[in-house]
Design a protein around this motif. Structure first.
Motif, short mmCIF file in Angstrom:
data_model
loop_
_atom_site.label_atom_id
_atom_site.label_comp_id
_atom_site.label_asym_id
_atom_site.label_seq_id
_atom_site.Cartn_x
_atom_site.Cartn_y
_atom_site.Cartn_z
N ASP A 265 -2.69 -6.02 -0.02
CA ASP A 265 -1.11 -5.92 -0.10
C ASP A 265 -0.81 -4.20 -0.77
N ARG A 266 -0.26 -3.29 0.20
CA ARG A 266 -0.10 -2.31 -0.09
C ARG A 266 1.04 -2.18 -1.34
N VAL A 267 1.40 -3.11 -1.53
CA VAL A 267 2.94 -2.37 -2.66
C VAL A 267 2.82 -3.27 -3.48
N ARG A 268 1.97 -4.54 -4.17
CA ARG A 268 1.27 -5.21 -4.87
C ARG A 268 0.61 -4.88 -5.92
N ASN B 69 -3.58 -10.76 0.08
CA ASN B 69 -3.16 -11.99 0.24
C ASN B 69 -4.17 -12.81 1.52
N VAL C 265 1.60 -17.84 1.66
CA VAL C 265 1.18 -17.03 0.67
C VAL C 265 0.12 -17.23 -0.39
#
Ligand code: SF4
Ligand code: SF4
Lengths: 92, 357
Positions: free
Chosen positions: A21-24, A28, A35
């Motif tokens: 997960d590059r944002v959070r 996942n 998810v």
């Protein structure tokens, strides 16, 4: 006894992806409409589920890598894979 | 994120949740804009991209759109009627990076299925399509919209889904807005039928454990409390229409006075953070009684805004499905009303043609 036979070769079912997960941050497991946040242990287990390695080999490899008790690993990994299999996210 | 690529569709289901006022082909976003939107969505943290319509296969650039989405790191799910995609095209979609296919079926009974979809031979073509999906090796979910006419056949529908090779079946009751609201009287099952369905699902889950996953969406007119509005307005979901308007929910355009921004003028991140329509019902500050002081307000977020509007006239009211709503009687009355309405008003057809007998 483990929920997964030693000679099974688990792999993620087609359409199920382990993705960073590059944002959070973190990883996942992505499936249609689902998810699952994967913790570090889950990620390590699933990365080895390539359909080539047997469950026995996966347990040995994890035990060696984390100098952990293979029986404990077999139980935990077995429970995880059995649960994901019931969700049809893993094939054995 | 749901991308409604087009409103064009060869079918005409009476519970179609597309707006009554459809976007036209010339207004549809071009390939490049969609690709930018997918990049922006991924950067915002969107994980799943559901490509829907209308019939998304009506877009000739579907291959490119899937490739772009996959490249952006999105999980791609194609929601299709199965018509207009042959084996060769499916192969191209799979190699473009498609992750999953969701196929809707109307009924197990061929004639009935064709009557509902308004397209003769549609059911046979869907079977052929499911075969192709299996041959290509893509995972398949079967989708069924439940209504009075097919609710008694959930068992057969599930058996059919297994036969079609599906890993998952989604049995969802009709949502009563858009076309579903227009046809509510003909679609809504009786209370007994809903009770029966609830028992059937519990039994089916046991019988089919390990061969198919059943996702069952309760009909909300029959519940005590409303369903959470897609986990909260502006909290997890967004919807892009064929011409690029970004909606907090599929049906949000039914609420008058909301200002929807367009991807042509703003980035997805700006729209998500700053557009007035996303802020309108985000969180719980907009609520009035009984929701404002209710312990469930962070669980169901007051239910559906669109339904609150449709049935009470004010989108800030509690969803009248809720037993605590002063308007709950409206819903209760609708449930008890045993209508014998059978004719459908078909999407895009005149009522006269709705009965191809
Ligand atoms: S009063 Fe509002 S918040 Fe409370 S249960 Fe009903 S709809 Fe939900
Ligand atoms: S407002 Fe209603 S239709 Fe819109 S997302 Fe919420 S629950 Fe669904």
């Amino acid at each position: 006894m483990s929920a997964v036979p030693a000679d099974a070769r688990p792999r993620l079912a087609r359409g199920v992806k382990l993705a960073e997960d590059r944002v959070r941050g973190g990883w996942n497991v992505l499936a249609p409409e689902r998810v699952l946040k994967a913790n570090a242990t889950t990620v390590e287990i699933l990365k080895l589920c390539d359909g080539e390695r047997t469950f026995h080999e996966i347990v040995d490899e994890l035990a060696a890598r984390f100098s952990a008790d293979p029986v404990r690993i077999e139980t935990d990994a077995g429970a995880l894979l059995a649960d994901l299999r019931a969700k049809r996210m893993v094939e054995l | 994120m749901l991308a409604e690529l087009t409103h064009r569709c060869p079918l005409a289901c009476p519970y179609c949740s597309n707006p009554l006022d459809l976007d036209k082909r010339e207004e549809e976003l071009d390939t490049e804009t969609w690709l930018r939107v997918f990049q922006e969505a991924a950067a915002l943290g969107v994980l799943h991209l559901h490509l829907s319509g209308g019939e998304p296969a009506s877009r000739r650039d579907l291959e490119d759109l899937i490739a772009g989405a996959a490249q952006a790191g999105l999980y791609t799910n194609l929601i299709t009627s199965g018509i207009g995609i042959d084996r060769a095209r499916l192969d191209r979609l799979a190699s473009a990076g498609l992750d999953h296919v969701q196929l809707s079926i109307q009924d197990t009974d061929e004639d009935e299925a064709d009557r509902v979809s308004g397209y003769s031979g549609s059911h046979r073509r869907k079977r052929a399509f499911a075969d192709a999906v299996n041959q290509v090796g893509l995972p398949l979910t079967i989708n069924v919209v439940l209504h009075r006419g097919n609710i008694a056949r959930m068992r057969d529908l599930t058996a059919e889904a297994i036969e079609l090779g599906a890993r998952r079946i989604e049995l969802a009751h009709t949502q009563y807005y858009g076309w579903g609201l227009t046809n509510r009287a003909a679609l809504m099952p009786s209370r007994d039928a809903v009770e029966e369905a609830r028992r059937t699902v519990a039994g089916l889950r046991e019988e089919t454990a390990g061969s198919i996953v059943i996702d069952y969406v309760l009909p909300d007119y029959f519940a005590r409390y409303p369903k959470p509005c897609v986990n909260g307005w502006g909290r997890q979901s967004l919807n892009v229409t064929p011409r690029g308007r970004v909606l907090p929910c599929h049906a949000a355009e039914s609420i008058p006075g909301l200002d929807f921004w367009n991807v042509a003028d703003h980035s997805i991140a700006d729209i998500w953070r700053d557009s007035p329509s996303f802020s309108a019902f985000r969180g719980t500050d907009w609520m009035q009684e009984p929701c404002r002081s209710c312990a469930r307000k962070d669980i169901d977020f007051g239910g559906c805004r669109c339904q609150a509007l449709a049935l009470t006239g004010d989108p800030r009211n509690a969803d009248p499905v809720c037993v605590l709503s002063p308007h709950h009687e409206t819903v209760a009355a609708l449930v008890e009303q045993s209508s014998t309405e059978q004719g459908f008003v078909m999407r895009g057809r005149s009522p006269a043609k709705a009965h191809p007998s």
